[in-house]
Write a protein that holds these residues in place. Sequence first.
Motif, PDB file in Angstrom:
ATOM      1  N   THR A 125      34.965 -11.321  72.789  1.00 18.03           N
ATOM      2  CA  THR A 125      36.167 -12.300  72.901  1.00 18.03           C
ATOM      3  C   THR A 125      37.034 -12.319  74.184  1.00 18.03           C
ATOM      4  O   THR A 125      36.926 -11.136  74.837  1.00 18.03           O
ATOM      5  N   GLU A 159      45.711 -19.080  74.581  1.00 23.20           N
ATOM      6  CA  GLU A 159      45.338 -19.850  73.407  1.00 23.20           C
ATOM      7  C   GLU A 159      43.865 -19.473  72.893  1.00 23.20           C
ATOM      8  O   GLU A 159      43.634 -19.679  71.690  1.00 23.20           O
ATOM      9  N   ARG A 160      43.232 -19.042  73.653  1.00 25.03           N
ATOM     10  CA  ARG A 160      41.626 -18.681  73.379  1.00 25.03           C
ATOM     11  C   ARG A 160      41.425 -17.223  73.339  1.00 25.03           C
ATOM     12  O   ARG A 160      40.228 -16.811  73.420  1.00 25.03           O
ATOM     13  N   ARG A 161      42.363 -16.483  73.149  1.00 22.64           N
ATOM     14  CA  ARG A 161      42.298 -15.139  73.169  1.00 22.64           C
ATOM     15  C   ARG A 161      40.998 -14.489  72.209  1.00 22.64           C
ATOM     16  O   ARG A 161      40.500 -13.515  72.415  1.00 22.64           O
ATOM     17  N   ARG A 162      41.047 -15.425  70.952  1.00 21.91           N
ATOM     18  CA  ARG A 162      39.989 -14.767  69.876  1.00 21.91           C
ATOM     19  C   ARG A 162      38.609 -15.596  70.003  1.00 21.91           C
ATOM     20  O   ARG A 162      37.891 -15.305  69.376  1.00 21.91           O
ATOM     21  N   GLN A 163      38.483 -16.334  71.222  1.00 24.51           N
ATOM     22  CA  GLN A 163      37.513 -16.985  71.190  1.00 24.51           C
ATOM     23  C   GLN A 163      36.172 -16.308  72.125  1.00 24.51           C
ATOM     24  O   GLN A 163      36.575 -15.357  72.834  1.00 24.51           O
ATOM     25  N   LEU A 164      34.935 -16.194  72.014  1.00 21.52           N
ATOM     26  CA  LEU A 164      33.802 -15.559  72.621  1.00 21.52           C
ATOM     27  C   LEU A 164      34.034 -16.061  74.105  1.00 21.52           C
ATOM     28  O   LEU A 164      33.908 -17.359  74.315  1.00 21.52           O
ATOM     29  N   THR A 172      31.521 -18.795  75.265  1.00 22.55           N
ATOM     30  CA  THR A 172      31.629 -20.282  74.888  1.00 22.55           C
ATOM     31  C   THR A 172      32.760 -21.013  75.808  1.00 22.55           C
ATOM     32  O   THR A 172      33.056 -22.049  75.662  1.00 22.55           O
ATOM     33  N   LEU A 173      33.504 -20.259  76.883  1.00 22.96           N
ATOM     34  CA  LEU A 173      34.663 -20.966  77.735  1.00 22.96           C
ATOM     35  C   LEU A 173      33.891 -21.656  78.742  1.00 22.96           C
ATOM     36  O   LEU A 173      32.730 -21.501  78.884  1.00 22.96           O
TER      37      LEU A 173
END
Length: 235
Positions: free
Chosen positions: A92, A126-131, A134-135
Amino acid sequence: MLQLVDLHVKYGQIEVLHGIQITVNPGEIVTILGANGAGKSTTLLTISSLVKPSKGAVMLEGAPLHKLPPHEVVRRGVAHVPEGRRIFGTLTVQENLNLGAFTRNDTARIHQTLDWIYELFPILAERRRQLAGTLSGGEQQMLAIARGLMSQPRILLLDEPSLGLAPLLVKTIFQTIRNINASGVTIVLVEQNARAALKLAHRGYVLEVGRIVLEDSAQGLLANPDVQKAYLGGA
């Protein structure tokens, strides 16, 4: 603050840096310009001790860096954001940032640094938990810079931060680099977008086939007819 002294670097029997001399003063943004294959990335890799010189020295405040392993260079206050970002796509955003702080053990300061980074890059908060894989490309570049900042560097090495990004994102990245410098971080910038780099930098060096052929203030290089012809698309 940082000095490259008569720096020679070889890959096998092929010498790619031929005795270059570069000085970086505290608080500066110094850019290194040059065509592909000139030795720009090799210069940054040698500062980071990922590549060892065959002759010469890399000095940080008078102490040699080139004899240290790379993780000790990070401990001394030098962070490297490589070309191609090199983020960990299966982790993440938060996990990538945590890895950037691997040399530190001051938990309170780490949290302060993280808060500052999320102010610099709100989209990462906002995307701290996103892999990370996928950014978007621009978000991955922000993450690569942010991960470098987690070590609380005094010198940040940036290799092609605008590579592959849309013009609007390039503008955002360069404004962020200016903000990072304003916070007290000295920056060494390698960048194909020579005009944008010189508008951002205080001073610059032109590297051609492993040799420094020109050194001047950023404004001086912008006004130089040879630099205009070679790197800025004419006058």
